[in-house]
Scaffold this motif. Sequence first.
Motif, PDB file in Angstrom:
ATOM      1  N   ASP A  51       8.263  -2.462 -15.653  1.00 39.39           N
ATOM      2  CA  ASP A  51       9.484  -3.732 -14.724  1.00 39.39           C
ATOM      3  C   ASP A  51       9.770  -3.269 -13.536  1.00 39.39           C
ATOM      4  O   ASP A  51      10.394  -3.770 -12.348  1.00 39.39           O
ATOM      5  CB  ASP A  51      10.939  -2.989 -15.697  1.00 39.39           C
ATOM      6  CG  ASP A  51      11.523  -1.882 -15.213  1.00 39.39           C
ATOM      7  OD1 ASP A  51      10.841  -1.047 -14.891  1.00 39.39           O
ATOM      8  OD2 ASP A  51      12.585  -1.578 -15.706  1.00 39.39           O
ATOM      9  N   ASP A  52       8.677  -2.574 -12.625  1.00 35.57           N
ATOM     10  CA  ASP A  52       8.345  -2.548 -11.726  1.00 35.57           C
ATOM     11  C   ASP A  52       8.691  -4.391 -11.058  1.00 35.57           C
ATOM     12  O   ASP A  52       7.760  -5.187 -10.980  1.00 35.57           O
ATOM     13  CB  ASP A  52       7.381  -1.622 -10.531  1.00 35.57           C
ATOM     14  CG  ASP A  52       7.867  -0.163 -10.448  1.00 35.57           C
ATOM     15  OD1 ASP A  52       8.767   0.196 -11.118  1.00 35.57           O
ATOM     16  OD2 ASP A  52       6.630   0.498  -9.868  1.00 35.57           O
ATOM     17  N   ARG A  53       9.052  -3.930  -9.733  1.00 33.18           N
ATOM     18  CA  ARG A  53       9.093  -5.519  -8.508  1.00 33.18           C
ATOM     19  C   ARG A  53       8.540  -5.407  -7.666  1.00 33.18           C
ATOM     20  O   ARG A  53       7.892  -4.347  -7.443  1.00 33.18           O
ATOM     21  CB  ARG A  53      10.659  -5.956  -8.316  1.00 33.18           C
ATOM     22  CG  ARG A  53      11.610  -6.125  -9.362  1.00 33.18           C
ATOM     23  CD  ARG A  53      10.702  -7.444 -10.256  1.00 33.18           C
ATOM     24  NE  ARG A  53      12.157  -7.429 -11.035  1.00 33.18           N
ATOM     25  CZ  ARG A  53      11.388  -7.604 -12.817  1.00 33.18           C
ATOM     26  NH1 ARG A  53      10.702  -6.118 -12.829  1.00 33.18           N
ATOM     27  NH2 ARG A  53      12.299  -7.462 -13.805  1.00 33.18           N
ATOM     28  N   LEU A  54       7.537  -6.544  -7.870  1.00 39.81           N
ATOM     29  CA  LEU A  54       6.661  -6.598  -6.573  1.00 39.81           C
ATOM     30  C   LEU A  54       7.533  -6.314  -5.164  1.00 39.81           C
ATOM     31  O   LEU A  54       8.546  -7.153  -5.146  1.00 39.81           O
ATOM     32  CB  LEU A  54       5.529  -7.772  -6.377  1.00 39.81           C
ATOM     33  CG  LEU A  54       5.483  -7.775  -7.870  1.00 39.81           C
ATOM     34  CD1 LEU A  54       4.093  -8.529  -7.535  1.00 39.81           C
ATOM     35  CD2 LEU A  54       3.955  -6.638  -7.944  1.00 39.81           C
ATOM     36  N   ASN A  55       6.704  -5.441  -3.952  1.00 40.02           N
ATOM     37  CA  ASN A  55       7.301  -5.944  -2.961  1.00 40.02           C
ATOM     38  C   ASN A  55       6.781  -5.676  -1.794  1.00 40.02           C
ATOM     39  O   ASN A  55       5.989  -4.520  -0.946  1.00 40.02           O
ATOM     40  CB  ASN A  55       8.798  -4.670  -1.993  1.00 40.02           C
ATOM     41  CG  ASN A  55       9.994  -4.230  -2.791  1.00 40.02           C
ATOM     42  OD1 ASN A  55      10.190  -4.951  -3.105  1.00 40.02           O
ATOM     43  ND2 ASN A  55      10.141  -2.782  -4.163  1.00 40.02           N
ATOM     44  N   GLY A  56       5.812  -6.813  -1.968  1.00 35.71           N
ATOM     45  CA  GLY A  56       4.132  -7.535  -0.686  1.00 35.71           C
ATOM     46  C   GLY A  56       3.111  -6.153  -1.172  1.00 35.71           C
ATOM     47  O   GLY A  56       2.885  -6.657  -0.219  1.00 35.71           O
ATOM     48  N   SER A  57       3.524  -5.995  -3.016  1.00 34.49           N
ATOM     49  CA  SER A  57       2.020  -5.587  -3.230  1.00 34.49           C
ATOM     50  C   SER A  57       0.989  -6.193  -3.562  1.00 34.49           C
ATOM     51  O   SER A  57      -0.488  -6.334  -3.965  1.00 34.49           O
ATOM     52  CB  SER A  57       2.716  -4.464  -4.750  1.00 34.49           C
ATOM     53  OG  SER A  57       3.128  -5.549  -5.450  1.00 34.49           O
ATOM     54  N   HIS A  58       1.740  -7.456  -3.610  1.00 34.89           N
ATOM     55  CA  HIS A  58       0.059  -9.048  -3.523  1.00 34.89           C
ATOM     56  C   HIS A  58      -0.605  -8.362  -2.347  1.00 34.89           C
ATOM     57  O   HIS A  58      -1.775  -8.729  -2.782  1.00 34.89           O
ATOM     58  CB  HIS A  58       0.594 -10.483  -4.151  1.00 34.89           C
ATOM     59  CG  HIS A  58       1.880 -10.289  -2.897  1.00 34.89           C
ATOM     60  ND1 HIS A  58       3.492 -10.535  -2.530  1.00 34.89           N
ATOM     61  CD2 HIS A  58       1.840 -11.373  -2.305  1.00 34.89           C
ATOM     62  CE1 HIS A  58       4.067 -10.645  -1.512  1.00 34.89           C
ATOM     63  NE2 HIS A  58       2.523 -11.839  -1.057  1.00 34.89           N
ATOM     64  N   VAL A  59       0.374  -8.755  -1.350  1.00 38.49           N
ATOM     65  CA  VAL A  59      -0.595  -8.384  -0.054  1.00 38.49           C
ATOM     66  C   VAL A  59      -1.172  -6.994  -0.046  1.00 38.49           C
ATOM     67  O   VAL A  59      -2.805  -7.716   0.039  1.00 38.49           O
ATOM     68  CB  VAL A  59       0.162  -8.835   1.144  1.00 38.49           C
ATOM     69  CG1 VAL A  59      -0.018  -8.331   2.029  1.00 38.49           C
ATOM     70  CG2 VAL A  59       0.827  -9.967   1.008  1.00 38.49           C
ATOM     71  N   LEU A  60      -0.963  -5.878  -0.339  1.00 38.16           N
ATOM     72  CA  LEU A  60      -1.798  -4.660  -0.430  1.00 38.16           C
ATOM     73  C   LEU A  60      -3.126  -5.600  -1.375  1.00 38.16           C
ATOM     74  O   LEU A  60      -4.098  -4.100  -1.526  1.00 38.16           O
ATOM     75  CB  LEU A  60      -1.094  -3.537  -1.295  1.00 38.16           C
ATOM     76  CG  LEU A  60       0.587  -3.216   0.540  1.00 38.16           C
ATOM     77  CD1 LEU A  60       0.519  -2.330  -0.440  1.00 38.16           C
ATOM     78  CD2 LEU A  60      -0.603  -2.690   1.632  1.00 38.16           C
ATOM     79  N   ALA A  61      -2.627  -6.061  -2.257  1.00 38.56           N
ATOM     80  CA  ALA A  61      -3.887  -5.675  -3.608  1.00 38.56           C
ATOM     81  C   ALA A  61      -4.680  -6.534  -3.436  1.00 38.56           C
ATOM     82  O   ALA A  61      -6.022  -6.628  -3.536  1.00 38.56           O
ATOM     83  CB  ALA A  61      -3.434  -6.339  -4.893  1.00 38.56           C
ATOM     84  N   VAL A  62      -4.816  -7.863  -2.473  1.00 37.54           N
ATOM     85  CA  VAL A  62      -5.438  -8.646  -1.826  1.00 37.54           C
ATOM     86  C   VAL A  62      -6.442  -7.870  -1.101  1.00 37.54           C
ATOM     87  O   VAL A  62      -7.629  -7.834  -1.123  1.00 37.54           O
ATOM     88  CB  VAL A  62      -5.058  -9.760  -1.581  1.00 37.54           C
ATOM     89  CG1 VAL A  62      -5.828 -10.662  -1.096  1.00 37.54           C
ATOM     90  CG2 VAL A  62      -4.398 -10.568  -2.587  1.00 37.54           C
ATOM     91  N   GLU A  63      -5.688  -7.233  -0.048  1.00 34.72           N
ATOM     92  CA  GLU A  63      -6.140  -6.236   1.346  1.00 34.72           C
ATOM     93  C   GLU A  63      -6.963  -5.412  -0.095  1.00 34.72           C
ATOM     94  O   GLU A  63      -8.596  -5.279   0.903  1.00 34.72           O
ATOM     95  CB  GLU A  63      -5.486  -5.765   1.531  1.00 34.72           C
ATOM     96  CG  GLU A  63      -4.541  -7.125   3.071  1.00 34.72           C
ATOM     97  CD  GLU A  63      -3.606  -6.753   3.722  1.00 34.72           C
ATOM     98  OE1 GLU A  63      -3.191  -5.713   3.531  1.00 34.72           O
ATOM     99  OE2 GLU A  63      -3.237  -7.359   4.740  1.00 34.72           O
ATOM    100  N   ARG A  64      -7.052  -4.554  -0.307  1.00 35.68           N
ATOM    101  CA  ARG A  64      -8.132  -3.608  -1.322  1.00 35.68           C
ATOM    102  C   ARG A  64      -9.792  -3.986  -2.460  1.00 35.68           C
ATOM    103  O   ARG A  64      -9.867  -3.755  -1.989  1.00 35.68           O
ATOM    104  CB  ARG A  64      -6.857  -2.842  -2.082  1.00 35.68           C
ATOM    105  CG  ARG A  64      -7.254  -1.144  -2.370  1.00 35.68           C
ATOM    106  CD  ARG A  64      -6.432  -0.486  -3.957  1.00 35.68           C
ATOM    107  NE  ARG A  64      -6.781  -0.549  -4.200  1.00 35.68           N
ATOM    108  CZ  ARG A  64      -6.535   0.421  -5.437  1.00 35.68           C
ATOM    109  NH1 ARG A  64      -5.947   0.193  -6.373  1.00 35.68           N
ATOM    110  NH2 ARG A  64      -6.679   1.547  -6.020  1.00 35.68           N
ATOM    111  N   ALA A  65      -8.261  -4.884  -2.436  1.00 39.54           N
ATOM    112  CA  ALA A  65      -9.461  -6.018  -3.151  1.00 39.54           C
ATOM    113  C   ALA A  65     -10.493  -6.229  -2.225  1.00 39.54           C
ATOM    114  O   ALA A  65     -12.038  -6.220  -2.103  1.00 39.54           O
ATOM    115  CB  ALA A  65      -9.675  -6.738  -4.302  1.00 39.54           C
ATOM    116  N   ILE A  66     -10.604  -6.928  -1.098  1.00 37.55           N
ATOM    117  CA  ILE A  66     -11.151  -7.314   0.054  1.00 37.55           C
ATOM    118  C   ILE A  66     -11.679  -6.917   0.830  1.00 37.55           C
ATOM    119  O   ILE A  66     -12.928  -6.895   1.210  1.00 37.55           O
ATOM    120  CB  ILE A  66     -10.536  -8.843   0.529  1.00 37.55           C
ATOM    121  CG1 ILE A  66     -10.058  -9.735  -0.375  1.00 37.55           C
ATOM    122  CG2 ILE A  66     -11.356  -8.874   2.223  1.00 37.55           C
ATOM    123  CD1 ILE A  66     -10.935 -10.620  -1.243  1.00 37.55           C
TER     124      ILE A  66
END
Length: 345
Positions: free
Chosen positions: A107-122
């Motif tokens: 149940d963790d809430r995202l705190n900018g992790s979407h940006v980190l996830a995208v950058e990590r993948a790219i």
Amino acid sequence: MTMTEGQRVGKQRAGWRPDRLREQREAHGLTLEKAGERLRAVAEQAKLKGIPAANPQTLWQHEQGEVYPGPHYRRAYCLLYRATEPDLGFRAALPGEETSFKLTPMDDRLNGSHVLAVERAIHRIAPGSEEADHFDLQQRIIDAWKRRHTGGDPHRPVLILVGGFAGSGKTELARFFVQLTGWPLLDKDPLTRPLVERLLVALGGDANDRHTDLYREKVRPVEYDCLMQSAMANIKCGISTVLTAPFIAEMTDPAWMQRLSNRAASMGVDVFPVWVRCDEESMREYIGFRSAARDAWKLQRWEEYMATIDLELRPAVPHLVVDNRLGTAVTLADQARQAMGAVYA
């Protein structure tokens, strides 16, 4: 001959640690039945091909090391637990591969992790040759993703060619670029398959032929011509476009690539060749899993097929490389999609 799920015995897999999978499930407070329900739900939400049945018995076999999970199960597990394959003990990490085995609450809430996830993948896009500017393409993709929510794209258009051998994961990665940027995708197989199959039959061949001289000499040139003409129609309109196809002969032909680059440059468009690197075991697994009729010859004569390709092959021009050995890049792309969905759904 491909192996079924029940034939993939975990004890034969180097680095397989089934105890880690059980630890993750227990750390999230899930029973086998509940974990199966969530596994199916996350796979459906991510629109993964081949939604796993995920019954308790199968999950128990995975955790006991009796059955090694297939590719659809591994992708779903990584999404469910927000982890990588080495995190979950499916394999040992590749040299330099970023992993972090963390028991994170569901149940963790995202705190900018979407940006980190995208950058990590790219950031899996790396220079494949000294002249290739991987930072430029990384930034353009990330900028386009961000600007989709603010409007406008000040950059000159780009044409991305995503190439690699069959089963390397190039289509998944090309789709990920498209989902980030909003640029159109031109995938050779669905775009040209009806034409290719009818042309092969009209010439007296097999509709699923992808290995004879008839296909290579008479049909393949037409197939790629259709793909490239479609791409040109887009870039003439100033539309950045992502192409995916093996591009084996094309990317290794400096003259072909130079002609494409010159033509694109005359329209103010930059060309980025991206090569997807993969390993033999993963390629065979991907090809077997998708069960396409055009792959039957490869699977039936796997050793013969592998003798015709060089896994160290690289484009003969400045290019970028995405390392998808053991599915590393696709796993990161899955997690980035999941993070984006949580933010923008």
